[in-house]
Design a protein around this motif. Structure first.
Motif, mmCIF file in Angstrom:
data_model
loop_
_atom_site.group_PDB
_atom_site.id
_atom_site.type_symbol
_atom_site.label_atom_id
_atom_site.label_comp_id
_atom_site.label_asym_id
_atom_site.label_seq_id
_atom_site.Cartn_x
_atom_site.Cartn_y
_atom_site.Cartn_z
ATOM 1 N N ASP A 135 39.025 38.595 35.162
ATOM 2 C CA ASP A 135 39.756 37.614 35.401
ATOM 3 C C ASP A 135 39.276 36.277 35.358
ATOM 4 O O ASP A 135 39.097 35.607 33.771
ATOM 5 N N ILE A 136 38.481 36.213 36.492
ATOM 6 C CA ILE A 136 37.379 35.107 35.954
ATOM 7 C C ILE A 136 36.592 34.585 35.212
ATOM 8 O O ILE A 136 36.295 33.609 34.335
ATOM 9 N N ASP A 137 36.016 35.799 35.260
ATOM 10 C CA ASP A 137 35.125 35.493 33.926
ATOM 11 C C ASP A 137 35.917 35.494 32.411
ATOM 12 O O ASP A 137 35.285 34.158 31.850
ATOM 13 N N TYR A 138 36.383 35.524 32.094
ATOM 14 C CA TYR A 138 37.562 35.723 30.951
ATOM 15 C C TYR A 138 38.490 33.792 31.188
ATOM 16 O O TYR A 138 37.714 33.559 29.535
ATOM 17 N N VAL A 139 38.523 33.934 32.707
ATOM 18 C CA VAL A 139 39.177 31.932 32.131
ATOM 19 C C VAL A 139 37.828 31.150 31.753
ATOM 20 O O VAL A 139 38.171 30.229 30.997
ATOM 21 N N ILE A 140 36.829 31.209 32.709
ATOM 22 C CA ILE A 140 35.485 30.066 32.507
ATOM 23 C C ILE A 140 35.015 30.408 30.981
ATOM 24 O O ILE A 140 34.947 29.838 30.787
ATOM 25 N N LYS A 141 35.042 31.513 30.092
ATOM 26 C CA LYS A 141 34.674 31.654 28.420
ATOM 27 C C LYS A 141 36.505 30.577 27.972
ATOM 28 O O LYS A 141 35.441 30.512 26.889
ATOM 29 N N GLU A 142 37.293 30.506 28.263
ATOM 30 C CA GLU A 142 38.328 30.581 27.755
ATOM 31 C C GLU A 142 38.679 28.883 27.862
ATOM 32 O O GLU A 142 39.148 28.448 27.310
ATOM 33 N N THR A 143 38.280 28.238 29.172
ATOM 34 C CA THR A 143 38.120 26.855 29.253
ATOM 35 C C THR A 143 38.139 26.036 28.367
ATOM 36 O O THR A 143 36.913 26.228 27.788
ATOM 37 N N SER A 162 35.054 39.191 51.822
ATOM 38 C CA SER A 162 34.143 39.023 50.696
ATOM 39 C C SER A 162 33.717 37.907 49.783
ATOM 40 O O SER A 162 34.566 37.047 49.750
ATOM 41 N N TYR A 163 32.505 37.366 50.367
ATOM 42 C CA TYR A 163 31.817 36.328 49.478
ATOM 43 C C TYR A 163 31.023 37.254 48.178
ATOM 44 O O TYR A 163 30.471 37.892 48.509
ATOM 45 N N ILE A 199 48.791 38.358 40.054
ATOM 46 C CA ILE A 199 48.320 40.316 39.777
ATOM 47 C C ILE A 199 47.752 40.827 40.458
ATOM 48 O O ILE A 199 48.081 42.398 40.557
ATOM 49 N N HIS A 200 46.613 40.295 41.036
ATOM 50 C CA HIS A 200 45.655 41.344 41.699
ATOM 51 C C HIS A 200 45.939 41.175 43.454
ATOM 52 O O HIS A 200 45.950 42.234 44.092
ATOM 53 N N SER A 201 47.087 41.086 43.746
ATOM 54 C CA SER A 201 48.162 40.511 45.631
ATOM 55 C C SER A 201 46.907 40.569 46.255
ATOM 56 O O SER A 201 46.620 41.157 47.312
ATOM 57 N N GLU A 241 37.805 43.371 43.732
ATOM 58 C CA GLU A 241 36.813 42.132 43.217
ATOM 59 C C GLU A 241 36.374 42.551 42.128
ATOM 60 O O GLU A 241 35.529 41.599 40.857
ATOM 61 N N GLN A 242 36.163 43.137 41.591
ATOM 62 C CA GLN A 242 35.574 43.381 40.130
ATOM 63 C C GLN A 242 36.438 43.271 39.225
ATOM 64 O O GLN A 242 36.026 42.637 38.111
#
Length: 484
Positions: free
Chosen positions: A57-65, A149-150, A88-90, A51-52
């Motif tokens: 990865d999600i934070d990076y995508v949001i930052k670069e979008t 997990s949510y 990547i994380h299966s 999850e971490q």
């Protein structure tokens, strides 16, 4: 087979084997529990790590979008990136808006049934009310365990943007394989230990019980009427030596007391016989005395029913004299009690007859039926009634206002019930368990040796006697016995 009937050797053997079995079961149980705990910790930690990593990865995508970072644009922001991150994380990734509606998922194609389109309200409340804004739900489905997990996805200003959902399958195949291999090795080890334990148990139990068997054989051979040999064992443990010394001392004392015992047993037997006979003779003397006193007080030569009354008094005296005669005959034959007979009699009439010897006007008799027939010894039934009534009279203080004794005869199904109720001083709690003891007596409650005799008579006829008492209010005795 009861345990207390087994020999000591067998008990020692089974105890050692049982100890090994219990140890085996406990260790296996602890091992399984430990593996399950480790599996839970492993899956919990693995889900948190994935999850971490995905959040990073999600934070990076949001930052670069290049898209405007808002909830409505999430499907566009992660249109291609969600598949890359999931690969990547299966792990499958689902993104929901803040109201719990599905925005995008990494699953290429899905039906409405395979992925929930909305998050439950309870889950949303858990996410929003926790400090970490995170909630893990455990689900059992088709024999498999899932953790779902949510967690909030935050924008660059740390404001909730969407809800990340990660369905995680707990795959325990590897851990289960390790557990099975360990238990298999443990089983072989305990099988070997069991064989060793059986051999040791046989040898140890035989060693422990060998000396005890010698002592037991000697004790079984011990007789009061002959000269007994002492036990002589060269080497033994301290406990066994103490037991042997005690036995040898007992043999010495036994020889000294053999003659005294033979003499005292005969004397004791005569003393006990004399006590019982004296008590049994005293029982009919009391109603005889009461009958004579009543006759003296009520005698009136001018009474037109004088002959009938004389006959009744005479009949009562004759019955008691017959009882004394039977006691004397029983004593001559070394019997404890007069022989009891089964007679078919009317209980109501016999109880009335037993009450005629009492002159107290507060004795009240009632019967629900004039003809209640049962098998009982006539003399013994009168003795039961007179003893209970006499005890009731003794239980009432002389200064008692409105003294009362109620004697009732009733029929309950196949049983006859006689109750004697008084309003005397009652029986104290500490005396209640002793009421029917043969040698118990107390002047306050008026309970003497007669109650033990009454209990013996009633039980001889397969009956029962009980009582209820309240101190200061009175006592009620209930006698029940079968009819014909």
């Amino acid at each position: 087979m009861k345990l207390n009937k087994l020999s000591l050797r067998v008990r020692i053997f089974f105890a050692m084997i049982l100890l090994v079995l219990i140890a085996s079961i406990l260790i296996a149980g602890v091992t399984i529990y430990q593996y399950n705990e480790e599996a839970r910790d492993y899956h919990k930690g693995r889900l948190e790590r994935k999850e971490q990593a995905i959040i990073s990865d999600i934070d990076y995508v949001i930052k670069e979008t290049t898209y405007l970072v808002e909830t409505e644009k999430v499907p566009l922001i992660f249109k291609d990136e969600i598949y890359r991150i999931a690969e990547i994380h299966s792990l499958r990734i689902n993104l929901y808006d803040l109201d719990g509606t599905l925005l995008i998922t990494s699953k290429a194609s899905f039906t409405n049934d395979s992925i929930s389109q909305c998050i439950d309200t309870d889950v949303l409340n858990e996410i929003s009310n926790t400090a970490e804004h995170r909630f893990v739900e455990k689900i059992q489905k088709n024999g498999e365990t899932f953790q779902s997990s949510y967690r909030y996805i935050l924008d660059s200003k740390s404001k909730p943007l969407a809800i990340l959902n990660l369905p995680y399958l707990e795959n325990d195949d590897f851990l289960n394989k390790e557990l099975d291999e360990f238990l298999e090795r443990l089983a072989y080890a305990y099988l070997f230990m069991m064989l060793i334990a059986i051999i040791l148990a046989l040898l140890l139990s035989k060693y422990i019980t060998r000396t005890l068997k010698t002592i037991a054989d000697k004790i079984n051979e011990t007789r009061l009427e002959k000269r007994n040999k002492k036990i002589d064992i060269a080497s033994s443990s301290e406990e066994i030596s103490t037991l042997i010394n005690s036995y040898n001392s007992m043999i010495d004392e036994l020889e000294e007391s053999a003659v005294k015992l033979a003499t005292s047993e005969r004397e004791q037997a005569w003393r006990e016989m004399a006590k019982q006979v004296a008590h049994e003779i005293k029982n009919p003397l009391t109603p005889m005395r009461l009958s004579v006193q009543s006759f003296q007080r009520k005698f009136n030569p001018d009474d037109e029913n004088i002959h009938q009354k004389v006959d009744e008094y005479s009949q009562t005296l004759i019955q008691q004299i017959d009882t004394m005669s039977s006691i004397a005959s029983a004593f001559s034959n070394f019997a404890k009690m007069p022989a009891q007979k089964n007679e078919t009699l009317n209980v109501t009439n016999i109880v009335k007859l037993g009450l005629d010897i009492f002159s107290e006007d507060y004795i009240i008799f009632s019967s629900e039926d004039e003809d209640i027939v049962a098998n009982f010894d006539r003399t013994q039934l009168i003795r039961v009634v007179t003893n209970l009534v006499k005890n009731g009279i003794q239980a009432i203080p002389e200064d008692k206002e409105n003294p009362r004794i109620e004697v009732k005869v009733a029929s309950e199904n196949d049983m006859v019930k006689i109750t004697v109720e008084d309003n005397g001083v009652g029986i104290t709690e500490e005396n209640k368990p002793l009421i029917f003891e043969p040698k118990f007596t107390t002047k306050t409650s008026g309970m003497g040796l007669g109650l033990a005799m009454v209990k013996n008579i009633v039980e001889t006829y397969k009956g029962n006697i009980t009582f209820t008492s309240q101190q200061g209010a009175g006592t009620t005795f209930s006698v029940t016995f079968p009819k014909l």
